[in-house]
Design an enzyme around this catalytic site. Structure first.
Site, PDB file in Angstrom:
ATOM      1  N   THR A 202       0.767  -1.160  -0.111  1.00  0.00           N
ATOM      2  CA  THR A 202       0.165   0.054  -0.147  1.00  0.00           C
ATOM      3  C   THR A 202       0.898   1.173   0.147  1.00  0.00           C
ATOM      4  O   THR A 202       0.150   2.400   0.010  1.00  0.00           O
ATOM      5  CB  THR A 202      -0.764  -0.097   1.074  1.00  0.00           C
ATOM      6  OG1 THR A 202       0.069   0.303   2.365  1.00  0.00           O
ATOM      7  CG2 THR A 202      -1.727  -1.235   1.375  1.00  0.00           C
ATOM      8  N   LYS A 203       2.179   1.258   0.010  1.00  0.00           N
ATOM      9  CA  LYS A 203       2.824   2.380   0.212  1.00  0.00           C
ATOM     10  C   LYS A 203       3.055   3.037  -1.159  1.00  0.00           C
ATOM     11  O   LYS A 203       2.672   2.753  -2.325  1.00  0.00           O
ATOM     12  CB  LYS A 203       4.352   2.016   0.670  1.00  0.00           C
ATOM     13  CG  LYS A 203       4.234   1.239   2.122  1.00  0.00           C
ATOM     14  CD  LYS A 203       3.460   2.138   3.132  1.00  0.00           C
ATOM     15  CE  LYS A 203       3.646   1.564   4.431  1.00  0.00           C
ATOM     16  NZ  LYS A 203       2.980   0.303   4.818  1.00  0.00           N
ATOM     17  N   HIS A 204       3.740   4.260  -1.235  1.00  0.00           N
ATOM     18  CA  HIS A 204       3.756   5.076  -2.321  1.00  0.00           C
ATOM     19  C   HIS A 204       4.487   4.433  -3.719  1.00  0.00           C
ATOM     20  O   HIS A 204       4.118   4.462  -4.706  1.00  0.00           O
ATOM     21  CB  HIS A 204       4.702   6.437  -2.126  1.00  0.00           C
ATOM     22  CG  HIS A 204       4.131   7.387  -1.237  1.00  0.00           C
ATOM     23  ND1 HIS A 204       4.322   7.324   0.061  1.00  0.00           N
ATOM     24  CD2 HIS A 204       3.493   8.680  -1.711  1.00  0.00           C
ATOM     25  CE1 HIS A 204       3.688   8.342   0.645  1.00  0.00           C
ATOM     26  NE2 HIS A 204       2.943   9.133  -0.467  1.00  0.00           N
TER      27      HIS A 204
END
Length: 410
Positions: A202-204
């Protein structure tokens, strides 16, 4: 208001098509470069970083991106934080101050190194640690502070570094949610002694899972590198193990995908910011709703709102917005991290309760954090692939729910 009846009450939702999401291709930027990277590694026949080239290349590229002296790759963001705590090398029972609002990956590395997490309260708007609350938590046993840049908003990290230096303790930055968030002329992760990053789904940017830690200190970098590889000093050509450590090695496949993702990072951050600023402008006049404070430094891993009592019940907001087609999470966490069974009930090593046997974490320990989680913090998913139309739908849903629930509250 046209179609003012909430969807949860049988009205027409603002949106029926799903918004872009990090849970599928609609909200991720994976393309031919990532495919070619994976194929390159597979065709090489070498998938292990021990003998491969992708992980060392990634470490050099990430260090260069941030202007750091050293980067150490590992298997997850949690592992990166464990490497950082291992570099602190606390004695059993030493204390490390941190936040009650984060993923448990911020706290478990402290306990796994037999140190005691000490929770300091947070700012009531940003949810970040403050220099004042951290200063109040420092004792003679304090060895480090782990500060989280929650949702992509930098904490007061320069002031925290000054405080840590005054007390001779180390500052670790958990930057999992805050890639390229600026702090003056540099970035988060570069003010503390060690900065930690995550490559979770889910991170950048993502490679499924993976972690990176940066530092300017060669000795700390070496200790982290050794800790990620069972304490094995491969650079000396010895089959020996220098200290108790684990295997947190990153694979060549993960590194190759991450290298491709790094080329997309600036665009991801900029597009998330552009979308967020459009949303904030669209809700600026709503009484009782506080948008994320942004001094041109927020990178919007998520889009957190603070809902005052006058604007209605935060849990109702979450249900109502989700029904309108805009996923929202009331509170972010079920409870502060210190209230989780593993911590409050000391479910650690067998029945020993170690290293928490002499400490307790009562309700009310961090009032601001508890108020945010229980009553005020509403977190909207955010994404680099939102179009202007997507953002306008989000704004319309927020305004619709505000119209209904603020009237109910009054």
């Amino acid at each position: 208001m046209q179609n003012s009846q909430l969807a949860r009450d049988g009205g027409t939702p603002v949106r029926t098509d799903p918004l872009p999401s990090v849970m599928n291709a609609s909200g991720r930027r994976f393309g031919d470069d990532e495919v070619k990277a994976v194929e390159r590694v597979l065709r090489s026949g070498m998938l292990s970083a021990t003998w491969g080239t992708e992980v060392p290349a990634l470490e050099m590229e990430f260090a260069s991106l941030l202007g750091a002296g050293h980067a150490v790759a590992c298997s997850s963001g949690t592992a990166a934080l464990h490497l950082a705590v291992a570099a602190v090398n606390p004695d059993p029972g030493d204390e490390i101050i941190t936040t009650p609002i984060s993923d448990m990956g911020t706290v478990f590395p402290i306990m796994m190194q037999n140190a005691v997490p000490v929770f300091a309260d947070v700012d009531p708007i940003t949810g970040n640690l403050t220099p004042e609350t951290v200063a109040a938590a420092i004792t003679p046993r304090t060895k480090a502070v782990i500060v989280v840049h929650l949702f992509g908003k930098p904490a007061a990290v320069r002031e925290l570094r000054e405080l840590c230096d005054q007390h001779g303790i180390l500052l670790i930055e958990d930057c999992a949610q805050a890639y390229l968030a600026p702090v003056g002329d540099t970035f988060v992760g570069r003010i503390g002694h060690i900065g930690c990053f995550s490559l979770q789904q889910t991170k950048h940017i993502s490679a499924g899972d993976g972690g990176l830690a940066v530092t300017d200190d060669a000795q700390r970098a070496r200790r982290m590198r050794l800790f990620a590889d069972k304490g094995w000093p491969r650079d000396t050509d010895e089959r020996t193990y220098l200290f108790l450590a684990l295997n947190y090695r990153m694979t060549e496949l993960v590194a190759s995908v991450t290298r491709a993702q790094l080329n997309r990072l600036r665009g991801v951050v900029q597009d998330r910011r552009t979308a967020a600023l459009r949303a904030t402008a669209g809700i600026a006049d709503l009484a009782g709703v506080t948008a994320p404070p942004d001094g041109q430094d927020h990178v919007y891993w998520q889009y957190p709102l603070i809902i005052s009592e006058a604007a209605g019940d935060m849990r109702e907001w979450a249900v109502a917005l989700t029904a309108e087609g805009v996923p929202a999470n009331g509170g972010y966490l079920t409870s502060p991290l210190y209230a989780a069974p593993a911590v409050r009930e000391r479910i650690t090593y067998g029945r020993s309760g170690f290293p928490l046997q002499d400490v307790s974490y009562p309700a009310g320990l961090c009032p601001n954090a508890e108020e945010l989680i229980d009553r005020r913090l509403l977190v909207l998913a955010w994404n680099e692939n939102y179009t202007e139309s997507d953002v306008d739908d989000i704004v319309a849903a927020i305004r619709k729910v505000h119209n209904a629930l603020s009237r109910k509250a009054s």
